[in-house]
Write a protein that holds these residues in place. Structure first.
Motif, PDB file in Angstrom:
ATOM      1  N   LYS A  92       0.841  -1.190   0.000  1.00 28.29           N
ATOM      2  CA  LYS A  92       0.000   0.000   0.000  1.00 28.29           C
ATOM      3  C   LYS A  92       0.875   1.238   0.000  1.00 28.29           C
ATOM      4  O   LYS A  92       1.833   1.350   0.762  1.00 28.29           O
ATOM      5  CB  LYS A  92      -0.934   0.026   1.207  1.00 28.29           C
ATOM      6  CG  LYS A  92      -1.928   1.187   1.144  1.00 28.29           C
ATOM      7  CD  LYS A  92      -2.992   1.100   2.224  1.00 28.29           C
ATOM      8  CE  LYS A  92      -3.984   2.251   2.089  1.00 28.29           C
ATOM      9  NZ  LYS A  92      -5.036   2.202   3.136  1.00 28.29           N
ATOM     10  N   ILE A  93       0.534   2.189  -0.866  1.00 27.03           N
ATOM     11  CA  ILE A  93       1.309   3.413  -1.034  1.00 27.03           C
ATOM     12  C   ILE A  93       0.410   4.596  -0.721  1.00 27.03           C
ATOM     13  O   ILE A  93      -0.754   4.649  -1.151  1.00 27.03           O
ATOM     14  CB  ILE A  93       1.863   3.500  -2.471  1.00 27.03           C
ATOM     15  CG1 ILE A  93       2.917   2.409  -2.667  1.00 27.03           C
ATOM     16  CG2 ILE A  93       2.455   4.874  -2.762  1.00 27.03           C
ATOM     17  CD1 ILE A  93       3.499   2.349  -4.051  1.00 27.03           C
ATOM     18  N   SER A  94       0.930   5.552   0.040  1.00 27.79           N
ATOM     19  CA  SER A  94       0.139   6.729   0.381  1.00 27.79           C
ATOM     20  C   SER A  94      -0.122   7.566  -0.858  1.00 27.79           C
ATOM     21  O   SER A  94       0.640   7.522  -1.842  1.00 27.79           O
ATOM     22  CB  SER A  94       0.864   7.568   1.428  1.00 27.79           C
ATOM     23  OG  SER A  94       1.997   8.228   0.853  1.00 27.79           O
ATOM     24  N   LEU A  95      -1.191   8.355  -0.811  1.00 32.95           N
ATOM     25  CA  LEU A  95      -1.520   9.201  -1.944  1.00 32.95           C
ATOM     26  C   LEU A  95      -0.416  10.219  -2.197  1.00 32.95           C
ATOM     27  O   LEU A  95      -0.056  10.495  -3.353  1.00 32.95           O
ATOM     28  CB  LEU A  95      -2.856   9.918  -1.704  1.00 32.95           C
ATOM     29  CG  LEU A  95      -3.335  10.854  -2.820  1.00 32.95           C
ATOM     30  CD1 LEU A  95      -3.477  10.106  -4.136  1.00 32.95           C
ATOM     31  CD2 LEU A  95      -4.649  11.517  -2.430  1.00 32.95           C
ATOM     32  N   ARG A  96       0.135  10.768  -1.133  1.00 31.66           N
ATOM     33  CA  ARG A  96       1.195  11.770  -1.323  1.00 31.66           C
ATOM     34  C   ARG A  96       2.424  11.144  -1.977  1.00 31.66           C
ATOM     35  O   ARG A  96       3.051  11.749  -2.853  1.00 31.66           O
ATOM     36  CB  ARG A  96       1.567  12.423   0.002  1.00 31.66           C
ATOM     37  CG  ARG A  96       2.507  13.603  -0.195  1.00 31.66           C
ATOM     38  CD  ARG A  96       2.541  14.539   0.977  1.00 31.66           C
ATOM     39  NE  ARG A  96       3.211  15.783   0.624  1.00 31.66           N
ATOM     40  CZ  ARG A  96       3.435  16.774   1.460  1.00 31.66           C
ATOM     41  NH1 ARG A  96       3.022  16.674   2.719  1.00 31.66           N
ATOM     42  NH2 ARG A  96       4.067  17.861   1.073  1.00 31.66           N
ATOM     43  N   MET A  97       2.789   9.936  -1.572  1.00 29.08           N
ATOM     44  CA  MET A  97       3.914   9.259  -2.215  1.00 29.08           C
ATOM     45  C   MET A  97       3.590   8.947  -3.672  1.00 29.08           C
ATOM     46  O   MET A  97       4.457   9.072  -4.552  1.00 29.08           O
ATOM     47  CB  MET A  97       4.273   7.978  -1.461  1.00 29.08           C
ATOM     48  CG  MET A  97       5.414   7.188  -2.117  1.00 29.08           C
ATOM     49  SD  MET A  97       6.933   8.157  -2.369  1.00 29.08           S
ATOM     50  CE  MET A  97       7.585   8.164  -0.693  1.00 29.08           C
ATOM     51  N   ALA A  98       2.341   8.572  -3.959  1.00 25.16           N
ATOM     52  CA  ALA A  98       1.954   8.312  -5.350  1.00 25.16           C
ATOM     53  C   ALA A  98       2.141   9.570  -6.202  1.00 25.16           C
ATOM     54  O   ALA A  98       2.598   9.494  -7.348  1.00 25.16           O
ATOM     55  CB  ALA A  98       0.508   7.825  -5.409  1.00 25.16           C
ATOM     56  N   ARG A  99       1.770  10.743  -5.634  1.00 26.49           N
ATOM     57  CA  ARG A  99       1.984  11.995  -6.365  1.00 26.49           C
ATOM     58  C   ARG A  99       3.465  12.213  -6.652  1.00 26.49           C
ATOM     59  O   ARG A  99       3.854  12.603  -7.754  1.00 26.49           O
ATOM     60  CB  ARG A  99       1.441  13.185  -5.567  1.00 26.49           C
ATOM     61  CG  ARG A  99      -0.045  13.352  -5.595  1.00 26.49           C
ATOM     62  CD  ARG A  99      -0.450  14.767  -5.247  1.00 26.49           C
ATOM     63  NE  ARG A  99       0.013  15.201  -3.938  1.00 26.49           N
ATOM     64  CZ  ARG A  99      -0.682  15.056  -2.809  1.00 26.49           C
ATOM     65  NH1 ARG A  99      -1.867  14.458  -2.835  1.00 26.49           N
ATOM     66  NH2 ARG A  99      -0.194  15.491  -1.660  1.00 26.49           N
ATOM     67  N   ARG A 100       4.294  11.976  -5.646  1.00 28.46           N
ATOM     68  CA  ARG A 100       5.735  12.184  -5.827  1.00 28.46           C
ATOM     69  C   ARG A 100       6.301  11.226  -6.861  1.00 28.46           C
ATOM     70  O   ARG A 100       7.135  11.604  -7.685  1.00 28.46           O
ATOM     71  CB  ARG A 100       6.450  11.999  -4.488  1.00 28.46           C
ATOM     72  CG  ARG A 100       6.119  13.070  -3.459  1.00 28.46           C
ATOM     73  CD  ARG A 100       6.702  12.684  -2.120  1.00 28.46           C
ATOM     74  NE  ARG A 100       6.379  13.667  -1.093  1.00 28.46           N
ATOM     75  CZ  ARG A 100       6.536  13.451   0.211  1.00 28.46           C
ATOM     76  NH1 ARG A 100       7.006  12.277   0.628  1.00 28.46           N
ATOM     77  NH2 ARG A 100       6.231  14.391   1.082  1.00 28.46           N
ATOM     78  N   ILE A 101       5.853   9.986  -6.816  1.00 27.38           N
ATOM     79  CA  ILE A 101       6.313   9.002  -7.803  1.00 27.38           C
ATOM     80  C   ILE A 101       5.922   9.451  -9.211  1.00 27.38           C
ATOM     81  O   ILE A 101       6.730   9.416 -10.147  1.00 27.38           O
ATOM     82  CB  ILE A 101       5.718   7.615  -7.493  1.00 27.38           C
ATOM     83  CG1 ILE A 101       6.285   7.073  -6.178  1.00 27.38           C
ATOM     84  CG2 ILE A 101       5.978   6.645  -8.636  1.00 27.38           C
ATOM     85  CD1 ILE A 101       5.558   5.846  -5.651  1.00 27.38           C
ATOM     86  N   ALA A 102       4.671   9.868  -9.366  1.00 31.15           N
ATOM     87  CA  ALA A 102       4.180  10.293 -10.678  1.00 31.15           C
ATOM     88  C   ALA A 102       4.944  11.508 -11.188  1.00 31.15           C
ATOM     89  O   ALA A 102       5.310  11.582 -12.371  1.00 31.15           O
ATOM     90  CB  ALA A 102       2.683  10.600 -10.606  1.00 31.15           C
ATOM     91  N   LEU A 103       5.188  12.476 -10.322  1.00 30.30           N
ATOM     92  CA  LEU A 103       5.893  13.688 -10.738  1.00 30.30           C
ATOM     93  C   LEU A 103       7.357  13.393 -11.043  1.00 30.30           C
ATOM     94  O   LEU A 103       7.930  13.954 -11.988  1.00 30.30           O
ATOM     95  CB  LEU A 103       5.770  14.762  -9.658  1.00 30.30           C
ATOM     96  CG  LEU A 103       4.369  15.368  -9.520  1.00 30.30           C
ATOM     97  CD1 LEU A 103       4.269  16.212  -8.250  1.00 30.30           C
ATOM     98  CD2 LEU A 103       4.019  16.221 -10.742  1.00 30.30           C
ATOM     99  N   ALA A 104       7.974  12.515 -10.269  1.00 25.25           N
ATOM    100  CA  ALA A 104       9.361  12.137 -10.551  1.00 25.25           C
ATOM    101  C   ALA A 104       9.459  11.438 -11.898  1.00 25.25           C
ATOM    102  O   ALA A 104      10.389  11.684 -12.677  1.00 25.25           O
ATOM    103  CB  ALA A 104       9.902  11.248  -9.440  1.00 25.25           C
ATOM    104  N   ALA A 124      11.293  15.799 -10.407  1.00 20.65           N
ATOM    105  CA  ALA A 124      12.160  15.651  -9.237  1.00 20.65           C
ATOM    106  C   ALA A 124      13.538  16.260  -9.487  1.00 20.65           C
ATOM    107  O   ALA A 124      14.336  16.377  -8.561  1.00 20.65           O
ATOM    108  CB  ALA A 124      12.300  14.176  -8.877  1.00 20.65           C
ATOM    109  N   ASP A 125      13.808  16.623 -10.727  1.00 22.79           N
ATOM    110  CA  ASP A 125      15.118  17.147 -11.091  1.00 22.79           C
ATOM    111  C   ASP A 125      15.081  18.659 -11.249  1.00 22.79           C
ATOM    112  O   ASP A 125      14.074  19.227 -11.698  1.00 22.79           O
ATOM    113  CB  ASP A 125      15.590  16.528 -12.415  1.00 22.79           C
ATOM    114  CG  ASP A 125      15.711  15.019 -12.325  1.00 22.79           C
ATOM    115  OD1 ASP A 125      15.969  14.520 -11.212  1.00 22.79           O
ATOM    116  OD2 ASP A 125      15.540  14.344 -13.356  1.00 22.79           O
TER     117      ASP A 125
END
Length: 399
Positions: free
Chosen positions: A4-16, A21-22
């Motif tokens: 299970k992944i938090s919504l905030r982490m999912a946002r960060r993954i998607a944006l990276a 992220a760069d």
């Protein structure tokens, strides 16, 4: 048991996955930077609206900052071209290496599938005329459809003339492609006279193999996504992806996960970055891959987004051409913009904050607008104090 992944982490993954992220390059972006963005996102959607700047230029700006538009223009026209045009999410620039992966769609289009139904029907009825137009391209290309339009559009299906219909049919079928553009008008030629020989020499995979590879590109570009997200990126049908995601899971390329608040299963790309923080600041085009699938935008950012260019002015909620403003890992505002080139003004018609937008939103947005003004070569910014963030932004602009 799925992770299970938090919504905030999912946002960060998607944006990276989309390159946010760069840090933006300190030097003027070049072909290496363009290649890196293309490798990440896989496509640049094309749209004719130029209220600010045409849509395909914006994703590069959002990720790289100010760059010379000629960087993309040259990548789409030179013999060392990096991109070609075809139907992907919609009309798009795609890396030239993707050409073989789209041949299945071209072959279906030539059979009357995988294209607009009206155009397919017209093509069946006018096959001989289409061949006449193809011979004109062989003899005279690069050539615009307008060069062969001996009559006005009928006012019927999109008002296209017969010549325009034929060119579009041939484009769908992959028998012709865009050599360059004059303004926004395509100049068509044969693929063998446009694409690099090394690309044309690449093997053409079977349809199921191409679908699997397109899903790989989509998964890398998403970082984390539902099956529907992955399918939508290249407009694949449910039948096209049947069994393909399961194969990628079996190969270990995708990891089934659950995302907080999502009611559908998701997949995490095995190479996805899981950053602790995203420090992005960017204006996004309505057709940026971060937001062009609106239901995903709502799931990730709790941001309901609709483009209102076709909505009567009196019925618009936010404005004609509204750009989301990304700050950190959230979309914190939206701004209705127009580049008034005759007056050399970037006009901010209205600005709206999202719930929970941080106090520095107006100041950060103004800095981004100033950068955009410079990129577009405009002399000044004029802010209309409309919308709940309009007055704070206007105050900063006049201070």
């Amino acid at each position: 048991m799925k992770e299970k992944i938090s919504l905030r982490m999912a946002r960060r993954i998607a944006l990276a996955a989309q390159g946010f992220a760069d840090a933006r390059p300190s030097a003027t972006p070049d072909r290496r930077h363009l290649a890196r963005v293309l490798a990440r996102i896989g496509l640049l959607q094309i749209d004719s609206v130029s209220a600010v700047v045409r849509a395909h230029y914006m994703p590069l700006y959002s990720r790289l900052g100010p760059y010379k538009l000629a960087l993309l223009d040259n990548a789409a026209v030179t013999r060392k071209r990096m991109v070609f045009e075809y139907w992907a999410h919609e009309a798009s620039f795609l890396p030239v290496e993707t050409w073989p992966l789209m041949r299945w769609r071209m072959e279906r289009a030539e059979r009357g599938d995988e294209m607009y139904l009206g155009l397919a029907k017209w093509g069946r009825e006018r096959a001989a005329y289409i061949e006449d137009i193809y011979r004109e391209v062989v003899e005279r290309g690069p050539i615009a459809a307008s060069a062969l339009e001996g009559q006005k559009g009928s006012g019927g299906w999109w008002g296209w003339s017969d010549a325009k219909h034929a060119f579009e049919w041939l484009f769908w079928a992959g028998r012709i492609t865009t050599a360059s553009r004059r303004g926004f008008e395509r100049l068509y030629d044969l693929p063998e006279r446009v694409l690099p020989p090394a690309v044309l020499a690449l093997p053409v995979p079977a349809a199921e193999d191409a679908h699997r590879d397109l899903l790989r590109i989509s998964a890398r570009a998403h970082g984390i996504a539902t099956a529907g997200d992955l399918r939508d990126y290249f407009r694949l049908s449910p039948a096209d992806i049947k069994g393909r995601l399961e194969e990628l899971v079996e190969l270990g390329e995708l990891l089934p996960v659950r995302v907080e608040g999502w009611d559908k299963p998701a997949y995490l790309h095995r190479d996805a970055r899981l950053p602790r923080k995203i420090e992005a600041r960017a204006l996004l085009a309505p057709f940026d891959p971060v937001v062009f699938e609106r239901s995903r935008t709502e799931r990730l950012f709790d941001f309901r987004y609709r483009i209102e260019i076709y909505t009567p002015a009196e019925k618009r909620q936010y404005g004609y051409y509204v750009l989301p403003f990304l700050l950190g890992d959230r979309i914190v505002a939206r701004v209705d913009l127009k580049a008034d080139r005759p007056a050399s003004v970037l006009r901010v018609h209205a600005t709206y904050a999202e719930p929970g937008a941080p106090p520095q939103t107006a100041a950060e947005l103004f800095e981004e607008l100033k950068q955009m003004q410079g990129w577009l070569g405009l002399e000044r910014i004029e802010v209309t104090p409309a919308g709940d963030l309009g007055q704070p932004l206007a105050d900063i602009a006049t201070s």
